[in-house]
Design a protein around this motif. Structure first.
Motif, short mmCIF file in Angstrom:
data_model
loop_
_atom_site.label_atom_id
_atom_site.label_comp_id
_atom_site.label_asym_id
_atom_site.label_seq_id
_atom_site.Cartn_x
_atom_site.Cartn_y
_atom_site.Cartn_z
N VAL A 1 -3.38 4.60 -2.96
CA VAL A 1 -4.44 5.39 -2.25
C VAL A 1 -4.25 7.06 -2.51
O VAL A 1 -3.21 7.25 -1.85
CB VAL A 1 -4.89 4.90 -0.90
CG1 VAL A 1 -6.19 6.00 -0.36
CG2 VAL A 1 -5.03 3.60 -0.91
N VAL B 1 -6.45 -1.45 3.82
CA VAL B 1 -6.26 -0.18 4.21
C VAL B 1 -6.33 -0.12 5.70
O VAL B 1 -5.65 0.63 6.54
CB VAL B 1 -7.48 0.84 3.50
CG1 VAL B 1 -7.73 2.35 4.45
CG2 VAL B 1 -7.30 1.25 2.16
N LEU C 1 0.79 -1.13 0.05
CA LEU C 1 0.04 -0.07 -0.03
C LEU C 1 1.05 1.15 -0.05
O LEU C 1 1.88 1.31 0.87
CB LEU C 1 -1.09 0.18 1.30
CG LEU C 1 -2.33 -0.75 1.13
CD1 LEU C 1 -2.24 -2.12 1.13
CD2 LEU C 1 -3.41 -0.21 2.02
N TYR D 1 -7.29 5.74 6.39
CA TYR D 1 -6.57 6.63 5.41
C TYR D 1 -5.97 7.74 6.52
O TYR D 1 -6.50 7.97 7.58
CB TYR D 1 -7.91 7.13 4.89
CG TYR D 1 -8.49 6.21 3.85
CD1 TYR D 1 -7.85 5.67 2.94
CD2 TYR D 1 -9.97 5.90 3.87
CE1 TYR D 1 -8.46 4.88 1.89
CE2 TYR D 1 -10.42 5.38 3.15
CZ TYR D 1 -9.82 4.49 2.07
OH TYR D 1 -10.38 3.89 1.28
N ASN D 2 -5.23 8.33 5.88
CA ASN D 2 -4.29 9.52 6.48
C ASN D 2 -4.42 10.77 5.79
O ASN D 2 -3.92 10.98 4.84
CB ASN D 2 -2.80 9.23 6.79
CG ASN D 2 -2.11 9.97 7.59
OD1 ASN D 2 -2.60 10.93 8.28
ND2 ASN D 2 -0.71 9.90 7.67
N GLU E 1 -13.51 0.10 -2.88
CA GLU E 1 -13.10 -0.21 -1.50
C GLU E 1 -13.38 -1.80 -1.28
O GLU E 1 -12.57 -2.58 -0.38
CB GLU E 1 -13.61 0.62 -0.24
CG GLU E 1 -13.19 2.07 -0.27
CD GLU E 1 -13.63 2.76 0.77
OE1 GLU E 1 -14.70 2.62 1.22
OE2 GLU E 1 -13.07 3.66 1.51
N GLN F 1 2.51 3.06 5.27
CA GLN F 1 2.76 2.39 3.81
C GLN F 1 3.81 1.11 3.99
O GLN F 1 4.50 0.99 4.80
CB GLN F 1 3.57 3.66 2.82
CG GLN F 1 2.52 4.84 2.62
CD GLN F 1 3.27 5.83 1.98
OE1 GLN F 1 3.58 5.81 0.69
NE2 GLN F 1 3.55 6.99 2.51
N VAL G 1 -2.31 6.40 3.30
CA VAL G 1 -2.61 5.57 4.48
C VAL G 1 -1.58 5.84 5.14
O VAL G 1 -0.47 6.55 5.28
CB VAL G 1 -2.56 4.25 3.98
CG1 VAL G 1 -3.54 3.90 2.72
CG2 VAL G 1 -1.03 3.76 3.21
N THR G 2 -1.90 5.38 6.68
CA THR G 2 -1.09 5.83 7.63
C THR G 2 0.32 5.06 7.87
O THR G 2 1.50 5.40 8.21
CB THR G 2 -1.68 5.39 9.06
OG1 THR G 2 -3.18 6.15 9.20
CG2 THR G 2 -1.15 5.70 10.13
#
Length: 411
Positions: free
Chosen positions: A393, A127, A105, A133-134, A381, A112, A109-110
């Motif tokens: 993302v 995710v 990912l 999600y960040n 998603e 990776q 995103v928080t």
């Protein structure tokens, strides 16, 4: 358009490099071997060594091992240290995938990087494994603070554009005045492409600089013209003096010739002849000095004339060189302004959504290495992933909120 992946038939899943396989023998509980499929597509199997595995299903690989491992006697040692012989029958061999290739990912995103895969994994689950999600990952600062900083930078760049535009306007006026051989133009228009409110101060300063510069040019030209007039007057005076001294030289020479003739006849004494010769030498010396001064004044006059002609040309050349630099700076500043404006739009929308609590829209792209050729798929998603997928993302503000709170309006 979002594409939902078809549920992969993992019974028909083709083993790929990076998968970890487990090989067991039912009759020997302690016989268990895990090994990763290498980049060359082979896997290390006890008693056989490297066996090709990539591209096969689990059942196909099991049949391959059964053919390669007919009834095999294996010596084993018990916990008490006793040795015994166990026979591995081909139908007792088991093969399963202990661990699939990870999925990867990246983006908003928080966390990776790679994450473990399990059959049936969806993008939403991946995710979640990555910490969700960040929204703020792309910034070290909060969008509220970042918007304020960008706004200050935006205003500073606009001020620089106004100053540089005014400078371009001033330099063009200098070039135009030099070419027309006139004084400073009375231009009162604001520099182009700059909001009038931002250009007012810069324009007034540029007009003042232009007036001072043109006044300085005028003073320099007046000084050269006065020097040229003085040189011309001196040249006229010396020319007249030169003519008189030439006449004096001629008269002294005639006098000397007459005295010498008388001396030869004995009519005059030697001192009279000497005085006549000295008079000729003195008048010739004065005439020569005057001739040198006339030549020097003519050279000085020529240099003053050239300097006077070059005042406008030199000013135009200097202004054109500076104009090129200023126009390059102006282009760079406008490009920078556009970049800041785009950031303001984005951070302004994010700030609005943070303050309002609205969800952002996630744009999800899945990069998959197929056997034939890699592919890129827009995914939802709930789309299911396959081992080795790379998920990117990107969070995008709601288009309906784009531009709200960005504060990019020009004053």
């Amino acid at each position: 358009m979002l594409f939902a992946f078809a549920n992969p038939a993992f019974a028909e899943y083709r083993i790929s490099p990076g998968d970890t396989l487990e090989v067991t023998a039912l009759s020997i509980p302690g016989f268990k071997q895990e090994a990763m499929v290498g980049v060359d597509g082979t896997v290390m199997v006890p008693l056989l060594g490297d066996v090709p595995a990539a591209g096969q299903t689990v059942s196909e690989l099991r049949k391959t091992l059964q053919k390669a491992l007919p009834a095999k006697a294996v010596r084993q040692r018990s916990a008490e240290g006793k040795e015994s012989i166990a026979v591995i029958e081909p139908d007792e061999i088991g093969v399963r995938i202990a661990k699939y290739q990870p999925v990867y990912l990246s983006g908003d995103v928080t966390k990776q990087g790679e994450h473990p895969f399990h059959p049936g994994m969806t993008v939403r689950q991946a995710v979640a494994l990555a910490g969700g999600y960040n929204l703020l990952r792309f910034r070290m600062e909060n969008p509220v603070v970042e918007s304020a900083n960008l706004r200050a930078e935006y205003d500073a760049v606009w001020a620089s554009i106004a100053r540089e535009s005014a400078n371009v306007w001033r330099l063009k006026a200098v070039v135009a005045a030099a070419r027309a051989d006139k004084g400073a133009p009375a231009g009162t228009e604001a520099p182009p492409n700059v909001p009038p409110s931002r250009a007012t101060v810069a324009q007034k300063l540029a007009e003042q600089q232009l007036r001072v510069q043109m006044a300085d040019i005028g003073k320099e030209k007046d000084h050269l013209q006065r020097a040229l007039v003085r040189a011309q007057g001196q040249l006229v005076s010396l020319t007249e003096q030169q003519a008189k001294e030439k006449e004096g030289v001629t008269a002294d020479a005639d006098e000397y010739d007459a005295v010498r003739a008388l001396f030869q006849r004995g009519a005059v004494v030697t001192t009279r002849l000497t005085d006549a010769r000295r008079a000729v030498l003195l008048s010739s010396t004065r005439a020569l000095q005057t001739t040198v001064q006339v030549a020097q004044l003519e050279r000085d006059k020529g240099e003053l004339t050239r300097k006077l002609e070059r005042v406008d040309d030199q000013q135009a050349l200097d202004a054109m060189e500076k104009l090129q630099v200023s126009e390059d700076n102006l282009t760079a500043l406008r490009s920078r302004l556009n970049s800041i404006n785009d950031k303001l739009v984005y951070t302004g929308a994010l700030r609005t959504q943070l303050l309002s609590g609205n969800r952002v829209r996630a744009s999800i792209a899945v990069f998959r290495s197929n056997k034939s050729a890699p592919s890129t798929i827009d995914a939802a998603e709930d789309a299911e992933l396959q081992p080795g997928d790379v998920v990117e993302v990107v969070l995008k503000p709601d288009p309906a909120l784009r531009g709200i709170g960005d504060g990019t309006g020009q004053n």
